[in-house]
Design an enzyme around this catalytic site. Structure first.
Site, short mmCIF file in Angstrom:
data_model
loop_
_atom_site.label_atom_id
_atom_site.label_comp_id
_atom_site.label_asym_id
_atom_site.label_seq_id
_atom_site.Cartn_x
_atom_site.Cartn_y
_atom_site.Cartn_z
NE ARG A 35 -0.10 2.57 3.90
CZ ARG A 35 -0.45 3.10 2.73
NH1 ARG A 35 -1.10 4.25 2.68
NH2 ARG A 35 -0.18 2.47 1.61
CG HIS A 51 4.81 3.69 3.55
ND1 HIS A 51 4.17 4.04 2.38
CD2 HIS A 51 4.20 2.55 3.97
CE1 HIS A 51 3.22 3.16 2.11
NE2 HIS A 51 3.21 2.25 3.06
CG HIS A 101 -3.10 -3.79 7.66
ND1 HIS A 101 -2.74 -4.62 6.62
CD2 HIS A 101 -2.35 -2.67 7.50
CE1 HIS A 101 -1.80 -4.05 5.88
NE2 HIS A 101 -1.54 -2.86 6.39
CG ASN A 126 4.78 7.12 -0.35
OD1 ASN A 126 4.51 6.25 0.46
ND2 ASN A 126 5.99 7.58 -0.54
C1 HEM Z 1 3.06 -6.62 5.48
C2 HEM Z 1 3.04 -5.87 4.41
C3 HEM Z 1 2.09 -4.72 4.22
C4 HEM Z 1 1.37 -4.46 3.11
C5 HEM Z 1 1.38 -5.26 1.82
C6 HEM Z 1 0.58 -3.29 3.38
C7 HEM Z 1 -0.28 -2.70 2.48
C8 HEM Z 1 -1.15 -1.68 2.77
C9 HEM Z 1 -2.10 -1.11 1.84
C10 HEM Z 1 -2.23 -1.50 0.39
C11 HEM Z 1 -2.83 -0.19 2.51
C12 HEM Z 1 -4.00 0.64 1.97
C13 HEM Z 1 -3.52 1.85 1.22
C14 HEM Z 1 -4.70 2.49 0.52
O1 HEM Z 1 -5.16 1.92 -0.46
O2 HEM Z 1 -5.17 3.55 0.97
C15 HEM Z 1 -2.35 -0.17 3.87
C16 HEM Z 1 -2.86 0.63 4.86
C17 HEM Z 1 -2.31 0.72 6.12
N1 HEM Z 1 -1.17 0.09 6.55
FE1 HEM Z 1 -0.22 -1.43 5.65
N2 HEM Z 1 0.83 -2.87 4.64
C18 HEM Z 1 1.76 -3.70 5.20
C19 HEM Z 1 2.32 -3.58 6.45
C20 HEM Z 1 2.06 -2.54 7.32
C21 HEM Z 1 2.81 -2.24 8.51
C22 HEM Z 1 4.08 -3.00 8.94
C23 HEM Z 1 2.22 -1.18 9.10
C24 HEM Z 1 2.61 -0.45 10.34
C25 HEM Z 1 3.34 -0.96 11.31
C26 HEM Z 1 1.07 -0.83 8.29
C27 HEM Z 1 0.16 0.13 8.61
C28 HEM Z 1 -0.92 0.48 7.82
C29 HEM Z 1 -1.99 1.37 8.27
C30 HEM Z 1 -2.13 1.95 9.65
C31 HEM Z 1 -2.84 1.54 7.18
C32 HEM Z 1 -4.10 2.42 7.11
C33 HEM Z 1 -3.71 3.80 6.64
C34 HEM Z 1 -4.85 4.82 6.63
O3 HEM Z 1 -5.91 4.61 7.24
O4 HEM Z 1 -4.65 5.87 5.98
N3 HEM Z 1 1.02 -1.66 7.21
N4 HEM Z 1 -1.32 -1.08 3.99
C1 LIG Z 2 1.34 13.38 -0.50
C2 LIG Z 2 1.86 13.23 -1.87
O1 LIG Z 2 2.90 13.75 -2.22
N1 LIG Z 2 1.13 12.46 -2.68
C3 LIG Z 2 1.54 12.19 -4.02
C4 LIG Z 2 1.65 10.69 -4.24
O2 LIG Z 2 1.94 10.41 -5.57
C5 LIG Z 2 1.06 10.95 -6.55
C6 LIG Z 2 1.56 10.52 -7.92
O3 LIG Z 2 1.85 9.17 -7.98
C7 LIG Z 2 0.95 12.46 -6.43
O4 LIG Z 2 -0.01 12.96 -7.35
C8 LIG Z 2 0.56 12.82 -5.01
O5 LIG Z 2 0.57 14.22 -4.85
#
Ligand code: HEM
Ligand SMILES: CC(=O)N[C@H]1CO[C@H](CO)[C@@H](O)[C@@H]1O
Ligand SMILES: *[C@@H]1O[C@H](CO)[C@@H](O)[C@H](O)[C@H]1NC(C)=O
Ligand SMILES: *[C@@H]1O[C@H](CO)[C@@H](O)[C@H](O)[C@H]1NC(C)=O
Length: 330
Positions: A67, A71, A197, A99
């Site tokens: 991810r 980003h 995902h 982030n």
């Molecule tokens: C298409 C639009 C996308 C949206 C709207 C989106 C949105 C999100 C959101 C909201 C989360 C959860 C964050 C949280 O609440 O902890 C997430 C997790 C994740 N996203 Fe996406 N994402 C998108 C595309 C992508 C792409 C292109 C990749 C990588 C190529 C990606 C890889 C991931 C991964 C691996 C996670 C899990 C992260 C973890 O386990 O810490 N996403 N995404």
């Molecule tokens: C890893 C990191 O810098 N996380 C920051 C993401 O943003 C929040 C505020 O929006 C910070 O509190 C976190 O430290």
């Protein structure tokens, strides 16, 4: 008069050709596989070994590393800007709301130190991120692809740009298409990269709007499977901001086609996942991947789309710098 007109349209055509040439993502903007062949031949081994050291014992770390590259690339191009720390005068991308849930920065720092030991001042943090993302995916049984390198690191990181450039989880299909197109990515890249995902977890606030009071009538999102709604409600009470759920329940640590099976069953976790059923082409891809057991094209497609994503807005040649530490500009 006619000659002048012809002349100015020739000039215009040349200018257009120059602009088009520079924007052409297939020209890969100077990146190439094996960029460090002579200057740091061991780099890919070092990156893979260090990444494996962290990811093999804790496979859930693969997802945040993947991810992080996404980003990075969507904000100011793949220039390592996501890695920069905030300073007294600047709120960096890291401190932006999308982030908050990023992690794995310590792993990137460890990889960078190992690489610096072998070849000081040669390999960019932006390239390290691209290589780590590839290795992380392949270490959790996903595909392996060749990563073109030669990116350089940027010197600017702004929280405000993370907010405007990263797609939100409630994005509609047309919003997603527009955002990907703005980065030079196709609708196919969108549906393929969303397959990321298939690994990882999400915090409750990224989707609880779909469970409680979706349209302000104490209702839930009708596009979400009702049994899945009950399950998600039992994990995420209204207002819970700390709990995380598996995005591909049961196989969230394995890179597979589980994501498409979920989306096809109306169990995509985010509105942006469910939205892939609202366009004929993305829907066809979801259905195709959800039903094909062996010989799925997803793995090959994912490598191709990751290379496309890795080309977004890269700095090459003498632009930018090679950071000494990924969290700080030189
Ligand atoms: C298409 C639009 C996308 C949206 C709207 C989106 C949105 C999100 C959101 C909201 C989360 C959860 C964050 C949280 O609440 O902890 C997430 C997790 C994740 N996203 Fe996406 N994402 C998108 C595309 C992508 C792409 C292109 C990749 C990588 C190529 C990606 C890889 C991931 C991964 C691996 C996670 C899990 C992260 C973890 O386990 O810490 N996403 N995404
Ligand atoms: C890893 C990191 O810098 N996380 C920051 C993401 O943003 C929040 C505020 O929006 C910070 O509190 C976190 O430290
Ligand atoms: C950068 O900031 C993070 C918090 O966002 C902190 O954990 C980390 O130690 C900082 N990095 C360095 C090298 O100081
Ligand atoms: C649901 O949304 C409506 C309209 O926004 C609001 O008036 C109401 O207070 C909300 N209910 C709950 C339980 O949050």
């Amino acid at each position: 008069m006619a000659a002048l007109k012809l002349f100015s349209s020739v000039v215009f055509f040349i200018q257009l050709a120059i602009v088009v040439f520079h924007l052409d993502p297939t020209s890969a903007q100077g990146l190439r596989v094996g960029f460090y062949k002579n200057t740091c031949p061991a780099v890919e081994d070092i990156v893979r070994k260090t990444t494996a050291h962290y990811v093999l014992p804790v496979p859930s770390l693969a997802a945040p590393l993947l991810r992080m590259h996404f980003h990075d690339c969507f904000v100011r191009g793949c220039d390592g800007s996501v890695l920069l720390n905030s300073t007294a005068n600047n709120q960096a991308e890291k401190s932006a709301i999308p982030n908050q849930s990023l992690n794995g920065f310590g792993i990137i720092d460890a990889v960078k130190s190992a690489v610096e030991k072998a070849c000081p001042g040669v390999v960019s943090c932006a390239d390290i991120l691209a290589l780590v993302a590839r290795d992380a995916v392949s270490l959790v049984k996903g595909p392996y692809w060749e990563v073109p390198t030669g990116r350089r690191d940027g010197r600017v990181s702004l929280a405000s740009e993370a907010l405007t450039n990263l797609p939100p989880p409630f994005a509609t299909i047309s919003d997603l298409q527009t955002r990907f197109m703005a980065k030079g990515l196709s609708v196919k890249d969108l549906v393929v990269l969303s397959g990321a995902h298939t690994i990882g977890q999400s915090h409750c606030p990224s989707f609880t709007n779909r469970l409680y009071n979706f349209t302000g009538r104490a209702d839930s999102d009708p596009s979400l499977d009702s049994i899945y709604i009950q399950r998600l409600k039992s994990k995420c009470k209204a207002g819970d901001v700390v709990t995380s759920v598996e995005m591909d329940p049961g196989s969230y640590k394995t890179f597979d086609t589980g994501y498409y099976k979920n989306v096809a069953k109306r169990r995509g976790l985010f509105q942006s996942d469910a939205a892939l059923l609202n366009d004929a082409d993305t829907k066809a891809y979801v259905i195709q991947q959800s039903t094909s057991s062996s010989g799925s094209s997803f793995f090959k497609d994912f490598g191709v789309s990751m290379v496309n994503m890795g080309n977004i807005g890269v700095l090459t040649a003498s632009a930018g710098e090679i950071r000494k530490q990924c969290a700080f500009v030189n």
